[in-house]
Design an enzyme around this catalytic site. Sequence first.
Site, PDB file in Angstrom:
ATOM      1  N   GLY A   1      -1.389  30.660   4.142  1.00 22.85           N
ATOM      2  CA  GLY A   1      -0.269  30.994   3.254  1.00 22.85           C
ATOM      3  C   GLY A   1      -0.227  32.420   2.740  1.00 22.85           C
TER       4      GLY A   1
ATOM      5  CG  ASP B   1      -1.481  22.941  -6.914  1.00 26.47           C
ATOM      6  OD1 ASP B   1      -0.532  22.933  -7.696  1.00 26.47           O
ATOM      7  OD2 ASP B   1      -1.822  21.928  -6.261  1.00 26.47           O
TER       8      ASP B   1
ATOM      9  N   GLY C   1      -6.814  24.744  -8.519  1.00 25.22           N
ATOM     10  CA  GLY C   1      -7.859  25.739  -8.748  1.00 25.22           C
ATOM     11  C   GLY C   1      -9.055  25.560  -7.828  1.00 25.22           C
TER      12      GLY C   1
END
Length: 174
Positions: free
Chosen positions: A41, A103, A105
């Site tokens: 990503g 998100d 973590g």
Amino acid sequence: MAEKVEILHDEAEIAARVGALAGEIDRTIPGDFTIVGILKGCFVFVADLVRDLDALDRRPRVDFIRLSSYGTARRSAGEVRLAAPAPAGIAGHKVLLVDDIVDTGRTLVYARELMQAQGAEDVWTCALIDKPSRREVAFTADFTGFEVPDIFVVGYGIDYAEDYRHLRHIGKIV
Ligand code: IMP
Ligand code: MG
């Protein structure tokens, strides 16, 4: 692309924010450092970030790690594991870990421990998107681009089922 995507941050807004992050990184990390991107990503974000850093006369080395998380079907991020060999040459280097989203973590916490285990001199963390309400482990990234609530985002490298990575904007599937 069957779903509809509503724009959250357009191309110009992202460019301005990434440029500002490069400035923050430049003021915070002294001397030579290595960017370690967390695939997949981060790929668009890292590409823009290194060019904005170059404009500030900062030319970090660039490397990547590929992680996968194993959990039950409904819990996307359970146990995080390295899906490819860790990059060599981390020992004694300053590292900036870069991910698309923080998100729960778990990914960045795992990656930070991995870099420390590889002998990194110092480790900073950066995520373009932060979802603080989703945290399952205590973690705050050193550099974050945009804070979002508990929504699913796509674009600018970020996928939904391997689609939407090509979008120039960051959007929300509606
Ligand atoms: P965590 O912080 O370990 O939970 O994991 C963050 C990773 O989960 C990110 O790097 C993404 O790969 C994925 N992720 C979390 N939220 C989203 C989202 O809204 N869209 C796409 N991927 C997401
Ligand atoms: Mg990811």
